[in-house]
Design a protein around this motif. Structure first.
Motif, PDB file in Angstrom:
ATOM      1  N   ASN A  71      20.484   5.590  -4.991  1.00  0.00           N
ATOM      2  CA  ASN A  71      20.093   4.193  -5.150  1.00  0.00           C
ATOM      3  C   ASN A  71      19.506   3.631  -3.858  1.00  0.00           C
ATOM      4  O   ASN A  71      18.542   2.852  -3.885  1.00  0.00           O
ATOM      5  N   SER A  72      20.081   4.003  -2.721  1.00  0.00           N
ATOM      6  CA  SER A  72      19.542   3.555  -1.440  1.00  0.00           C
ATOM      7  C   SER A  72      18.146   4.119  -1.201  1.00  0.00           C
ATOM      8  O   SER A  72      17.254   3.419  -0.719  1.00  0.00           O
ATOM      9  N   ILE A  73      17.967   5.397  -1.551  1.00  0.00           N
ATOM     10  CA  ILE A  73      16.650   6.016  -1.389  1.00  0.00           C
ATOM     11  C   ILE A  73      15.626   5.354  -2.302  1.00  0.00           C
ATOM     12  O   ILE A  73      14.470   5.117  -1.910  1.00  0.00           O
ATOM     13  N   MET A  74      16.033   5.025  -3.530  1.00  0.00           N
ATOM     14  CA  MET A  74      15.112   4.362  -4.457  1.00  0.00           C
ATOM     15  C   MET A  74      14.704   2.990  -3.941  1.00  0.00           C
ATOM     16  O   MET A  74      13.543   2.575  -4.092  1.00  0.00           O
ATOM     17  N   GLY A  75      15.646   2.258  -3.311  1.00  0.00           N
ATOM     18  CA  GLY A  75      15.306   0.960  -2.748  1.00  0.00           C
ATOM     19  C   GLY A  75      14.286   1.077  -1.632  1.00  0.00           C
ATOM     20  O   GLY A  75      13.304   0.321  -1.576  1.00  0.00           O
ATOM     21  N   SER A  76      14.478   2.042  -0.743  1.00  0.00           N
ATOM     22  CA  SER A  76      13.516   2.270   0.341  1.00  0.00           C
ATOM     23  C   SER A  76      12.170   2.723  -0.204  1.00  0.00           C
ATOM     24  O   SER A  76      11.116   2.316   0.291  1.00  0.00           O
ATOM     25  N   SER A  77      12.201   3.569  -1.234  1.00  0.00           N
ATOM     26  CA  SER A  77      10.947   4.039  -1.848  1.00  0.00           C
ATOM     27  C   SER A  77      10.173   2.883  -2.470  1.00  0.00           C
ATOM     28  O   SER A  77       8.942   2.817  -2.363  1.00  0.00           O
ATOM     29  N   LEU A  78      10.890   1.971  -3.116  1.00  0.00           N
ATOM     30  CA  LEU A  78      10.237   0.816  -3.730  1.00  0.00           C
ATOM     31  C   LEU A  78       9.559  -0.054  -2.677  1.00  0.00           C
ATOM     32  O   LEU A  78       8.408  -0.491  -2.851  1.00  0.00           O
ATOM     33  N   MET A  79      10.266  -0.308  -1.579  1.00  0.00           N
ATOM     34  CA  MET A  79       9.682  -1.134  -0.525  1.00  0.00           C
ATOM     35  C   MET A  79       8.510  -0.435   0.158  1.00  0.00           C
ATOM     36  O   MET A  79       7.509  -1.070   0.506  1.00  0.00           O
ATOM     37  N   ALA A  80       8.617   0.880   0.362  1.00  0.00           N
ATOM     38  CA  ALA A  80       7.502   1.629   0.954  1.00  0.00           C
ATOM     39  C   ALA A  80       6.279   1.575   0.043  1.00  0.00           C
ATOM     40  O   ALA A  80       5.144   1.400   0.518  1.00  0.00           O
ATOM     41  N   THR A  81       6.502   1.710  -1.251  1.00  0.00           N
ATOM     42  CA  THR A  81       5.391   1.619  -2.208  1.00  0.00           C
ATOM     43  C   THR A  81       4.763   0.239  -2.190  1.00  0.00           C
ATOM     44  O   THR A  81       3.529   0.101  -2.229  1.00  0.00           O
ATOM     45  N   ALA A  82       5.604  -0.793  -2.125  1.00  0.00           N
ATOM     46  CA  ALA A  82       5.086  -2.167  -2.075  1.00  0.00           C
ATOM     47  C   ALA A  82       4.247  -2.389  -0.826  1.00  0.00           C
ATOM     48  O   ALA A  82       3.194  -3.049  -0.873  1.00  0.00           O
ATOM     49  N   ALA A  83       4.687  -1.838   0.309  1.00  0.00           N
ATOM     50  CA  ALA A  83       3.930  -1.996   1.549  1.00  0.00           C
ATOM     51  C   ALA A  83       2.561  -1.333   1.451  1.00  0.00           C
ATOM     52  O   ALA A  83       1.545  -1.899   1.875  1.00  0.00           O
ATOM     53  N   VAL A  84       2.512  -0.124   0.874  1.00  0.00           N
ATOM     54  CA  VAL A  84       1.232   0.579   0.728  1.00  0.00           C
ATOM     55  C   VAL A  84       0.306  -0.164  -0.236  1.00  0.00           C
ATOM     56  O   VAL A  84      -0.897  -0.315   0.019  1.00  0.00           O
ATOM     57  N   LEU A  85       0.856  -0.652  -1.345  1.00  0.00           N
ATOM     58  CA  LEU A  85       0.036  -1.385  -2.311  1.00  0.00           C
ATOM     59  C   LEU A  85      -0.512  -2.674  -1.707  1.00  0.00           C
ATOM     60  O   LEU A  85      -1.668  -3.053  -1.958  1.00  0.00           O
ATOM     61  N   LEU A  86       0.309  -3.351  -0.900  1.00  0.00           N
ATOM     62  CA  LEU A  86      -0.169  -4.562  -0.244  1.00  0.00           C
ATOM     63  C   LEU A  86      -1.264  -4.242   0.759  1.00  0.00           C
ATOM     64  O   LEU A  86      -2.218  -5.015   0.917  1.00  0.00           O
ATOM     65  N   CYS A  87      -1.137  -3.116   1.445  1.00  0.00           N
ATOM     66  CA  CYS A  87      -2.187  -2.696   2.378  1.00  0.00           C
ATOM     67  C   CYS A  87      -3.511  -2.510   1.637  1.00  0.00           C
ATOM     68  O   CYS A  87      -4.555  -2.994   2.077  1.00  0.00           O
ATOM     69  N   GLY A  88      -3.452  -1.808   0.525  1.00  0.00           N
ATOM     70  CA  GLY A  88      -4.668  -1.602  -0.261  1.00  0.00           C
ATOM     71  C   GLY A  88      -5.226  -2.896  -0.819  1.00  0.00           C
ATOM     72  O   GLY A  88      -6.441  -3.122  -0.807  1.00  0.00           O
ATOM     73  N   GLY A  89      -4.320  -3.757  -1.320  1.00  0.00           N
ATOM     74  CA  GLY A  89      -4.768  -5.033  -1.859  1.00  0.00           C
ATOM     75  C   GLY A  89      -5.389  -5.928  -0.812  1.00  0.00           C
ATOM     76  O   GLY A  89      -6.420  -6.573  -1.054  1.00  0.00           O
ATOM     77  N   MET A  90      -4.763  -5.972   0.373  1.00  0.00           N
ATOM     78  CA  MET A  90      -5.310  -6.797   1.443  1.00  0.00           C
ATOM     79  C   MET A  90      -6.654  -6.260   1.931  1.00  0.00           C
ATOM     80  O   MET A  90      -7.568  -7.016   2.256  1.00  0.00           O
ATOM     81  N   ALA A  91      -6.782  -4.944   1.980  1.00  0.00           N
ATOM     82  CA  ALA A  91      -8.059  -4.346   2.399  1.00  0.00           C
ATOM     83  C   ALA A  91      -9.172  -4.729   1.423  1.00  0.00           C
ATOM     84  O   ALA A  91     -10.283  -5.098   1.840  1.00  0.00           O
TER      85      ALA A  91
END
Length: 223
Positions: A71-91
């Motif tokens: 569950n802890s790994i899934m939480g970190s994975s979700l936040m990492a995915t959100a950060a990458v998606l925001l990077c792409g969206g902002m670009a």
């Protein structure tokens, strides 16, 4: 670009992030000096007891350990995915802007906002990725027989390191939110940083009602 066009950015943006950084420096000092007045210190103590409990009764709690770490790994994975998606969206968003929005004063300021936001999100992704790697290693070792390579002390240190990287990634992610509002004006950056500090304070520090418990903990020398 004249001074009157961007002096508010020079005043409000650094002031807001100075408050944000100063709060975390103060939080770090409190965690080091009085850990049980903060939720960070108390959670670290709870995780230390959790590792000891899992290792002592590993036969009955092996599945619980794996599910908890998963569950802890899934939480970190979700936040990492959100950060990458925001990077792409902002670009994509900034590349489509032809004229500066309200609060933007030319190509230089637009580029500065883009680079600052992308840097925070990328570093946030890096810290989340490191946290996932460390937590995955703990997931393997927690069910191994107690040997030199998987002692409770080593597992506790590894687990705390993983959660530390996760916390830094979270705080960098939060710091990117005011920069997102910077495209609409520097005042929103200052107000957002101030609001984040207030919200984080309520979650990072224990209530005053727990002072008796803290006094007992310090009196027993558990800190």
């Amino acid at each position: 670009m004249e001074w009157k066009d961007w002096y508010l950015d020079v005043i409000f943006v650094p002031s807001g992030f100075l408050i944000f950084v100063s709060y975390h420096i103060w939080l770090w000092r409190r965690v080091r000096s009085q850990p049980f007045t903060t939720t960070v210190g108390r959670n670290a103590r709870g995780r230390r007891f959790w590792v000891s409990s899992i290792i002592k009764d590993n036969v009955k709690k092996d599945i619980v350990a794996v599910q908890t770490l998963r569950n802890s790994i899934m939480g970190s994975s979700l936040m990492a995915t959100a950060a990458v998606l925001l990077c792409g969206g902002m670009a994509a968003f900034f590349s489509s802007i032809k004229e500066p929005m309200n609060g933007g004063h030319g190509e230089f300021m637009l580029a500065l906002k883009f680079v600052a936001m992308m840097a925070l999100l990328i570093f946030s992704f890096v810290f989340f990725s490191i946290s996932i790697q460390i937590m995955g290693q703990v997931n393997f070792l927690v069910n191994c027989p107690v040997e030199e390579d998987s002692t409770p002390e080593y597992l506790t240190e590894l687990l705390e390191r993983g959660f530390s990287f996760n916390m830094v990634g979270n705080r960098l992610f939060y710091a990117a939110v005011p920069l997102l509002l910077w495209i609409s004006g520097p005042l929103l950056v200052f107000l957002c940083c101030l609001a984040e500090v207030i919200v984080l304070y309520t979650s990072d520090f224990v209530l005053l009602e727990d002072r008796k418990v803290q006094a007992q903990v310090y009196g027993n020398g558990l800190c």
